[in-house]
Scaffold this motif. Structure first.
Motif, PDB file in Angstrom:
ATOM      1  N   ASP A 259      44.831  46.393  35.444  1.00 38.54           N
ATOM      2  CA  ASP A 259      44.941  45.185  36.279  1.00 38.54           C
ATOM      3  C   ASP A 259      43.839  45.099  37.331  1.00 38.54           C
ATOM      4  O   ASP A 259      43.419  43.999  37.703  1.00 38.54           O
ATOM      5  N   ALA A 260      43.393  46.249  37.825  1.00 34.31           N
ATOM      6  CA  ALA A 260      42.318  46.264  38.826  1.00 34.31           C
ATOM      7  C   ALA A 260      41.440  47.493  38.605  1.00 34.31           C
ATOM      8  O   ALA A 260      41.935  48.576  38.292  1.00 34.31           O
ATOM      9  N   SER A 286      40.845  42.485  37.738  1.00 36.14           N
ATOM     10  CA  SER A 286      40.276  42.291  39.075  1.00 36.14           C
ATOM     11  C   SER A 286      39.231  43.373  39.296  1.00 36.14           C
ATOM     12  O   SER A 286      39.528  44.569  39.160  1.00 36.14           O
ATOM     13  N   GLU A 316      48.829  43.540  46.708  1.00 42.17           N
ATOM     14  CA  GLU A 316      47.900  42.571  47.307  1.00 42.17           C
ATOM     15  C   GLU A 316      46.517  43.198  47.416  1.00 42.17           C
ATOM     16  O   GLU A 316      46.381  44.361  47.813  1.00 42.17           O
ATOM     17  N   ILE A 317      45.493  42.423  47.067  1.00 45.53           N
ATOM     18  CA  ILE A 317      44.115  42.920  47.110  1.00 45.53           C
ATOM     19  C   ILE A 317      43.367  42.268  48.267  1.00 45.53           C
ATOM     20  O   ILE A 317      43.326  41.036  48.356  1.00 45.53           O
ATOM     21  N   GLU A 319      40.586  40.483  50.199  1.00 43.39           N
ATOM     22  CA  GLU A 319      39.510  39.599  49.713  1.00 43.39           C
ATOM     23  C   GLU A 319      38.131  40.248  49.841  1.00 43.39           C
ATOM     24  O   GLU A 319      37.256  40.048  48.998  1.00 43.39           O
ATOM     25  N   MET A 322      36.851  42.099  46.721  1.00 40.16           N
ATOM     26  CA  MET A 322      36.818  41.453  45.413  1.00 40.16           C
ATOM     27  C   MET A 322      35.406  41.063  44.964  1.00 40.16           C
ATOM     28  O   MET A 322      34.616  40.522  45.736  1.00 40.16           O
ATOM     29  N   ASP A 325      37.111  36.492  40.859  1.00 40.59           N
ATOM     30  CA  ASP A 325      38.229  35.696  41.397  1.00 40.59           C
ATOM     31  C   ASP A 325      39.545  35.961  40.672  1.00 40.59           C
ATOM     32  O   ASP A 325      40.525  35.255  40.894  1.00 40.59           O
ATOM     33  N   LYS A 327      42.983  37.475  39.862  1.00 38.91           N
ATOM     34  CA  LYS A 327      44.097  38.206  40.483  1.00 38.91           C
ATOM     35  C   LYS A 327      45.313  38.114  39.582  1.00 38.91           C
ATOM     36  O   LYS A 327      45.740  37.015  39.224  1.00 38.91           O
ATOM     37  N   LYS A 328      45.860  39.238  39.204  1.00 39.41           N
ATOM     38  CA  LYS A 328      47.045  39.245  38.357  1.00 39.41           C
ATOM     39  C   LYS A 328      48.303  39.181  39.214  1.00 39.41           C
ATOM     40  O   LYS A 328      48.315  39.638  40.358  1.00 39.41           O
ATOM     41  N   GLN A 329      49.356  38.602  38.644  1.00 42.11           N
ATOM     42  CA  GLN A 329      50.603  38.462  39.401  1.00 42.11           C
ATOM     43  C   GLN A 329      51.199  39.812  39.763  1.00 42.11           C
ATOM     44  O   GLN A 329      51.742  39.992  40.849  1.00 42.11           O
ATOM     45  N   ILE A 331      50.380  44.067  39.750  1.00 40.49           N
ATOM     46  CA  ILE A 331      49.367  45.115  39.602  1.00 40.49           C
ATOM     47  C   ILE A 331      50.096  46.407  39.217  1.00 40.49           C
ATOM     48  O   ILE A 331      50.781  47.022  40.036  1.00 40.49           O
TER      49      ILE A 331
END
Length: 353
Positions: A259-260, A286, A316-317, A319, A322, A325, A327-329, A331
């Motif tokens: 996811d990130a 992300s 929450e990531i 900003e 990053m 742009d 962002k997954k619902q 993580i």
């Protein structure tokens, strides 16, 4: 191998990371060659008589480890494992200066005793009166990853239930001068740094200490699962994607399950090529970077693991981290990739606790 849990995380860094609201106040640092850590008021945690005898890295580590243990509710860990790149270099420099200034005669041994890399883990153990397993890893940029791997093995083998794991590195005047001379640190004319699209060599150097309590059991305050770690000393640029894919496959994952991804872009045009290769695998993830917040140093990955813990826990990531742009619902899986100057490549896979 079974997962272990990161049950607390504490960090002293260039950012005000001891402050509860630090995520709202993260600032990119691009215009300085060297970044200093924001230090706490040490006398609130360490007796004044001891402070005078401690180097910066010992002081930072003592406070960071205090916060990590307190948050995890652990008074005495079953092991203390610390990773460092250059150790207590301030005391090393002081000792060598005394050798030169005094013609190698009438030397006090204090600076020499305190200059060893394992001073940090030893001082923490002395403060806690902890007689458990105590170890220090000195493996340049993968020192923390080796420490976490050791802790993971100890927990998996039933040797320990709660392990204090940390990383720390400080700056010293002479070492920074040498880093400027050999072009490790960016030239002033190459500032401000464009971390993602740099065309110049060298990095902005930072410092800091990050400590975590790894546990066998998940707690209500757990940050993340430590799923797996891989460390490779040298890697050809063209092998980057294959190495990552094999690591994910070993954990029954593919690039679409991540996811990130947190990449260690340092602003060094040559070595950042590895991160650009890695990015090609993760079009649906992300993409994050962090050294514009922490600076580059041997154990900068401690800052990235600290940030990843908060991202997984808060879902929450920030900003400022990053690169794209997306962002997954939810993580669930975070992959961290780091190296220093193209050597000692590490992959850390964290999952939601």
């Amino acid at each position: 191998m079974s997962s272990v849990y990161i049950n607390s995380a504490a960090c002293i860094s260039v950012q005000d990371t001891l402050n509860e609201n630090f995520l709202q106040n993260l600032n990119a640092e691009t215009s300085s060659q060297i970044l200093k850590a924001i230090e706490p008021v040490y006398k609130e945690f360490i007796p004044p008589a001891m402070i005078r005898r401690m180097s910066k890295t010992v002081k930072m580590s003592s406070v960071a480890s205090h916060f990590a243990l307190k948050e995890a509710g652990v008074k005495n860990p079953d092991a203390i494992i610390v990773g460092t790149g250059i150790g207590c270099s301030q005391d090393s420099e002081k000792f060598l200066k005394n050798v030169l200034d005094n013609n190698e005669e009438f030397l006090t041994p204090t600076y020499f005793i305190q200059s060893t890399h394992n001073t940090v883990a030893g001082q923490i153990a002395l403060g806690l009166q902890c007689h458990a397993y105590n170890f220090t890893y000195v493996n340049t940029s993968s020192s923390l990853e080796f420490s976490m791997l050791d802790a993971k093995l100890q927990i998996a083998d039933g040797e320990a239930e709660n392990v204090l794991v940390g990383s720390t590195d400080e700056q010293t005047e002479r070492t920074m001068e040498l880093y400027k001379l050999n072009k490790t640190i960016k030239k002033e004319e190459d500032l401000p740094v464009d971390y993602l699209n740099s065309e110049t060599h060298g990095v902005v150097w930072g410092e800091g200490a990050s400590f975590f309590v790894l546990g066998k059991e998940k707690s209500k305050n757990s940050y993340a699962q430590l799923k797996d770690i891989q460390i490779v000393n040298t890697l050809d640029l063209e092998e980057t994607k294959q190495s990552i894919e094999e690591f994910l496959s070993k954990n029954n994952l593919t690039n679409t399950n991540i996811d990130a991804v947190i990449l260690g872009f340092s602003g060094d045009a040559q070595s950042d090529g590895y991160y650009k290769k890695a990015m090609e695998l993760f079009a649906d993830s992300s993409l994050l970077y962090y050294k514009h917040l922490s600076g580059e140093f041997n154990t900068a990955s401690g800052f990235s693991i600290f940030m990843a813990c908060h991202i997984l826990k808060n879902q929450e990531i920030p900003e400022v981290m990053m690169m794209n742009d997306l962002k997954k619902q939810a993580i669930e899986n975070v992959l961290l990739y780091n190296h220093l100057g193209g050597n000692d490549h590490s992959l850390v896979l964290l999952g939601k606790a």
